[in-house]
Design an enzyme around this catalytic site. Structure first.
Site, mmCIF file in Angstrom:
data_model
loop_
_atom_site.group_PDB
_atom_site.id
_atom_site.type_symbol
_atom_site.label_atom_id
_atom_site.label_comp_id
_atom_site.label_asym_id
_atom_site.label_seq_id
_atom_site.Cartn_x
_atom_site.Cartn_y
_atom_site.Cartn_z
ATOM 1 N N LYS A 24 0.832 -1.212 0.000
ATOM 2 C CA LYS A 24 0.000 0.000 0.000
ATOM 3 C C LYS A 24 0.861 1.255 0.000
ATOM 4 C CE LYS A 24 -3.821 -0.211 2.407
ATOM 5 N NZ LYS A 24 -3.435 -1.306 3.268
ATOM 6 N N ARG A 118 -3.240 3.339 8.342
ATOM 7 C CA ARG A 118 -3.539 2.031 7.733
ATOM 8 C C ARG A 118 -2.288 1.169 7.703
ATOM 9 N NH1 ARG A 118 -6.547 5.584 4.198
ATOM 10 N NH2 ARG A 118 -8.754 5.009 4.118
ATOM 11 N N GLY A 133 -7.225 -5.538 3.458
ATOM 12 C CA GLY A 133 -8.265 -5.674 4.463
ATOM 13 C C GLY A 133 -7.954 -6.650 5.567
ATOM 14 N N THR A 137 -7.573 -0.555 10.020
ATOM 15 C CA THR A 137 -7.545 0.828 9.554
ATOM 16 C C THR A 137 -8.174 1.682 10.649
ATOM 17 O OG1 THR A 137 -7.685 0.256 7.213
ATOM 18 C CG2 THR A 137 -8.462 2.439 7.847
ATOM 19 N N GLN A 184 -1.854 8.978 6.455
ATOM 20 C CA GLN A 184 -2.289 9.802 5.320
ATOM 21 C C GLN A 184 -3.317 10.825 5.780
ATOM 22 O OE1 GLN A 184 -4.284 7.593 2.195
ATOM 23 N NE2 GLN A 184 -3.479 8.943 0.615
ATOM 24 N N GLU A 300 -9.615 2.922 -4.460
ATOM 25 C CA GLU A 300 -10.456 3.582 -3.462
ATOM 26 C C GLU A 300 -10.326 5.085 -3.692
ATOM 27 O OE1 GLU A 300 -9.919 2.304 0.583
ATOM 28 O OE2 GLU A 300 -9.635 0.206 -0.003
ATOM 29 N N GLN A 312 -6.181 4.869 -2.787
ATOM 30 C CA GLN A 312 -5.451 3.613 -2.849
ATOM 31 C C GLN A 312 -5.648 2.979 -4.222
ATOM 32 O OE1 GLN A 312 -5.574 -0.688 -0.571
ATOM 33 N NE2 GLN A 312 -6.256 1.092 0.548
ATOM 34 N N ARG A 314 -4.586 -0.937 -6.131
ATOM 35 C CA ARG A 314 -3.906 -2.227 -6.047
ATOM 36 C C ARG A 314 -4.379 -3.078 -7.220
ATOM 37 N NH1 ARG A 314 -6.947 -2.077 -1.189
ATOM 38 N NH2 ARG A 314 -9.018 -2.989 -1.445
ATOM 39 N N HIS A 844 -17.138 -37.044 -23.075
ATOM 40 C CA HIS A 844 -16.788 -38.362 -22.567
ATOM 41 C C HIS A 844 -17.752 -38.900 -21.513
ATOM 42 C CE1 HIS A 844 -14.785 -40.778 -19.436
ATOM 43 N NE2 HIS A 844 -14.380 -41.477 -20.472
#
Length: 888
Positions: A24, A118, A133, A137, A184, A300, A312, A314, A844
């Site tokens: 992150k 976080r 997660g 946070t 942040q 996010e 964020q 990812r 088959h």
């Protein structure tokens, strides 16, 4: 030596700093340097984490206790993780870390703002696993003391129960994962949410998906509220779906710090969270972020005072990969899974995959050793670009009709996918290009249907295929070195279909005859006789293999000590040989392996084990047969099915005589029914020939693996299957003797990741999974819908088998499998019914079930995930559904 930094601001970070600030933190630094709208902040580094952990008394013992737990021991994880967190939170942040943190925080205007704290773990958001997660946070943190407490709590959250269990199940060590903490500036948003730059459900890279709600994003991320949804086609900007949820709750920041959950008024709850301009701005941001990272991202974001912030990003780790090579210049293309056609949906080894990419003579010259332009691979699977075929005005509808008769689900998916293709394509099908192969085949099919003696073909087709295999064997074994044998095998693979298809052509007449029978009989069709016509076909090579497995059980059945040993799982030759009847059983087993030892589950992949590699697979099947039954019962059952099938010919001829044109229809029906009985019985012979040709390459690859392992370039012989065929040949041509072990390790990690993926049977080249809607209104509530593949209704107990190498079926149980191929067939001897995740009428498992006279429902999406061993099932092979009557 420079002292490692304890605190680093975002503007000094990039993706290279993952070991120092975790996934992150590195992402936030990367996005800040890319000029994306990221709120300012800093990272407490992993060096600071290490220093903090050194001060924790009893840490090593606590970690040892965690490592000793089984991944399924949830009470143990709850106990040990809570004790470890208490240890960490009881100790203050080390002085040097606290001083550096508060100094950097003050430079960013710390006391004047609220902050979000976080976790950022070093194993977080890797290509094949997302740890998002898993740690805590803490939002709206105000003041120095609150900040230090939040940092310590966040560090401790590396050891929450859910984080520890997630790591244990993913094979990550608790000692190797380190934690950075992101601090942040807290944005106080009016609207926040999540954005996927590719559709996480369908996999479509051209569709982005946005979830939005009021207040802080924590309400949405934690699942506290229903979110507004918007789906946008990125190439056109079209909003293809918009849903406004009733957003009853929101989480909001408090002026003094902390958060509060507030209930919205009814009017506010129903108001859209996003305006059209806000959605457009999000679409533009999504394009910038994905362009920077070069892959789909999970974002996010939030809006505050009219400004958009990126909190964020990812990678989306759950998407099925795009098919390679990409070929974007062709536009959207329809891709069909070869694994679903062959009813083997597991990923292939790189060697096995490369063979099929080269073997299929679609989109290449016959003398070209490179893969054709219409073959691709994705997620370890092979896909065919069927767009030119389906778009052809004459060929396309006929191909779809033929597929409809084989697998209606695949046909519906292909028809749905065609709607998403452009009206015209740059590479339309040129039927004349395939004429050198197809014309002789079609001519042979017509002759077999109308003229040639089907009884003579019943003998001559296997003989011709055997001769082709013998010729291939002579050519390969004439060479004396592994690399020379591989070069010959490479040429054989390139010519495989042009060689085998003409010899196998009469088999397709057997397939066509059943369809033609229905057309000729029309309203005079005897449905029961048509079903019985498929029973007990003579000399089917796979059925013969199953009967011989039953014979093995009969060898052991009279000997109680031998029978008891097999039922107890004994497989050692020396132990079995010492028991009465043991030498006879082992001799019969060796005879079986001499004929069928090159077969096995997943046999179209050259890298999969064969029966000869582990005869214990067969001994487990033999043990399953010993639970019930009587000597010769399996052959008596087959004889009954054969008699029923033979009598069906006369019953169909009698039905044909009833109409006004009976004098003309009756002989034609007799001809077609005889063609079916004689030639459809050979449907597995071409594959048996193919597997024997593949076995030549398998043996050469193992010899090559031995040579490379002896030279220290591979760790073990089986690593050869982690190389593509051209790579394996090239390994002997490089004078530098390149070490291949690092490449093999990467490939094995890739294979493990591919194994966890659910491959689409039909997808677009842009990644979208295509699934046509399935009607459910005529079925019982809760029914699992599939394709009715073999008639009858059975109630019984399920046994879910994912790998026949490690599990077997008891007599009378219902087999539930992800797929089946001839390597699975011995299990059918014991099955009361069959339920398979994939497949169609002519695949088959369906055909074998019809021959054995047991109900089968195939193409049951997710059947092996929903049904559990021990569940009581109702399998309705007439209407194509499965009902779980009682859970285990």
């Amino acid at each position: 030596m420079t002292t490692p930094a304890l605190i680093l601001p975002f503007h000094q970070l990039s993706a290279r700093d993952l070991p120092r600030v975790g996934g992150k933190g590195a992402n936030l630094g990367e996005m800040t340097q890319a000029g994306l709208p990221v709120p300012p902040g800093l990272c407490v580094t992993t060096e600071a984490f290490d220093r903090a952990m050194r001060t924790i008394p009893g840490l090593d013992a606590a970690l040892t206790a965690l490592e000793a737990l089984s991944p399924d021991d949830l009470p143990g994880f709850r106990r040990e993780s809570e004790a470890l967190r208490q240890l960490i939170e009881a100790e203050p942040v080390p002085v040097e870390v606290a001083d550096a943190l508060l100094a950097a925080w003050t430079e960013l205007g710390g006391p004047e703002h609220a902050w979000a704290v976080r976790s950022s773990a070093t194993a977080e958001d890797l290509p094949d696993a997302s740890f998002a997660g898993q740690q805590d946070t803490i939002l709206n943190v105000r003041g120095a003391d609150a900040l230090l407490h939040a940092v310590r709590r966040c560090q401790a959250s590396l050891f929450t129960e859910r984080a520890c269990v997630y790591r244990a199940r993913g094979g990550f060590s608790h000692r190797q994962v380190r934690l950075s903490v992101v601090v942040q500036r807290q944005i106080v948003p009016e609207v926040s949410g999540i954005l996927f730059t590719a559709d996480p459900i369908s996999g479509d890279r051209d569709v982005l998906s946005v979830d939005a709600g009021f207040g802080l994003g924590e309400a949405l991320v934690s699942g506290l509220i229903d979110a507004d949804l918007a789906r946008v086609r990125r190439s056109t900007g079209e909003v293809i779906e918009r849903r406004i949820a009733v957003k009853r709750l929101g989480i909001y920041a408090l002026p003094e710090g902390g958060t509060v959950t507030r209930t919205h008024s009814d009017e506010e709850a129903r108001r859209p969270a996003l305006t059209d301009p806000m959605l457009s701005e999000l679409v533009r941001l999504a394009g910038r972020v994905e362009a920077h990272y070069g892959q789909p991202q999970d974002l996010e974001w939030c809006f505050a005072d009219g400004a958009l912030y990126l909190l964020q990003a990812r990678p989306i780790t759950t998407l099925f990969p795009l098919a390679e090579p990409r070929r974007p210049e062709l536009g959207q293309r329809v891709l069909l899974s070869f694994g679903h056609v062959q009813v083997m949906t597991a990923p292939m080894t790189p060697l096995g995959r490369s063979l099929w990419l080269q073997a299929v003579p679609i989109g290449r010259e016959l003398n070209d050793l490179r893969p054709g332009r219409l073959t691709r691979h994705a997620g370890g699977r092979v896909y065919f670009d069927v767009t030119p075929v389906l778009k052809h005005p004459f060929v396309g509808p006929k191909v779809l009709t033929a597929i409809q008769n084989i697998d209606s689900r695949v046909a519906a998916d292909l028809a749905e996918a065609l709607k998403r293709c452009p009206e015209t394509i740059s590479d339309p099908l040129q039927p004349r290009a395939g004429a050198p192969i197809l014309a002789p085949v079609l001519f042979a099919v017509v002759r077999a249907l109308l003229w040639d003696n089907p009884h003579a073909l019943h003998s001559s087709v296997p003989a011709r295929l055997d001769a082709a295999v013998h010729g291939a064997r002579v050519a390969v074994l004439a060479e004396t070195t592994p690399v020379a044998r591989l070069r010959v095998f490479e040429r054989l693979i390139s010519d495989l279909f042009p060689t085998l298809f003409p010899n196998a052509a009469p088999v397709f007449a057997g397939v066509a005859s059943e369809r033609l029978l229905g057309k000729v009989l029309g309203s005079d069709t005897d449905a029961e006789a048509m079903r019985d016509l498929t029973r007990g076909l003579a000399d089917n090579i796979t059925t013969l293999m199953d009967l011989e497995v039953g014979d093995l059980a009969d060898v052991a059945r009279p000997h109680e000590a031998l029978k008891a040993a097999l039922l107890a799982g004994e497989q050692r030759r020396e132990t079995l040989a010492a028991l009465p009847g043991g030498p006879e059983l082992l001799a019969a087993l060796d005879r079986f392996l001499a004929r069928f030892g090159m077969r096995g589950p997943g046999e179209i992949d050259i890298g999969q084990p064969r029966y000869r590699d582990d005869p214990g697979v067969l001994l487990r099947v033999v043990a399953g047969a010993l639970h019930a039954g009587e000597p010769g019962g399996h052959r008596a059952h087959h004889d009954r099915m054969k008699a029923l099938g033979d009598s069906a010919v006369e019953r169909l001829v009698s039905a044909a005589r009833r109409g006004a044109w009976g004098w003309l229809k009756a002989p034609l029906v007799r001809r077609l029914a005889t063609v079916y009985r004689q030639l459809f019985a050979l449907r597995e012979h071409p594959k048996f020939a193919l597997i024997r040709v593949l076995d030549l390459g398998l043996n050469a690859a193992r010899q090559a693996g031995e040579a490379l392992a002896e030279a220290g370039r591979l760790d073990q012989v089986e690593d050869a299957f982690m190389l593509e065929l051209p790579e394996l040949i090239a390994a002997f041509e490089r004078p530098d003797g390149e070490d291949l072990r690092a490449l093999v390790r990467r490939r094995r990690e890739e294979q493990a990741r591919f194994q966890r993926m659910d491959p689409p049977r039909v997808m677009m080249s842009g990644g979208a999974r295509v699934m046509a809607p399935v009607r459910r209104d005529h079925l019982p509530a809760g029914a699992l819908v599939g394709v009715a593949a073999s008639g009858g209704v059975v109630e019984g107990v399920a046994r879910v088998i994912l790998d026949p190498n490690t599990d077997t079926l008891k007599h009378g149980e219902i087999l539930v499998a992800p797929f089946t191929d001839p390597g699975w067939t011995p299990l059918f001897v014991h099955a009361a019914a069959v339920v398979i995740d994939v497949g169609g009428l002519m695949t088959h498992g369906s055909v074998v079930a019809r021959e054995y006279g047991i109900p089968a429902v195939v193409s049951v999406d997710g059947g092996t995930r929903t049904i559990k061993t021990g569940d009581r099932l109702l399998v309705n092979g007439d209407q194509g559904y499965v009902l779980i009557q009682a859970s285990a």
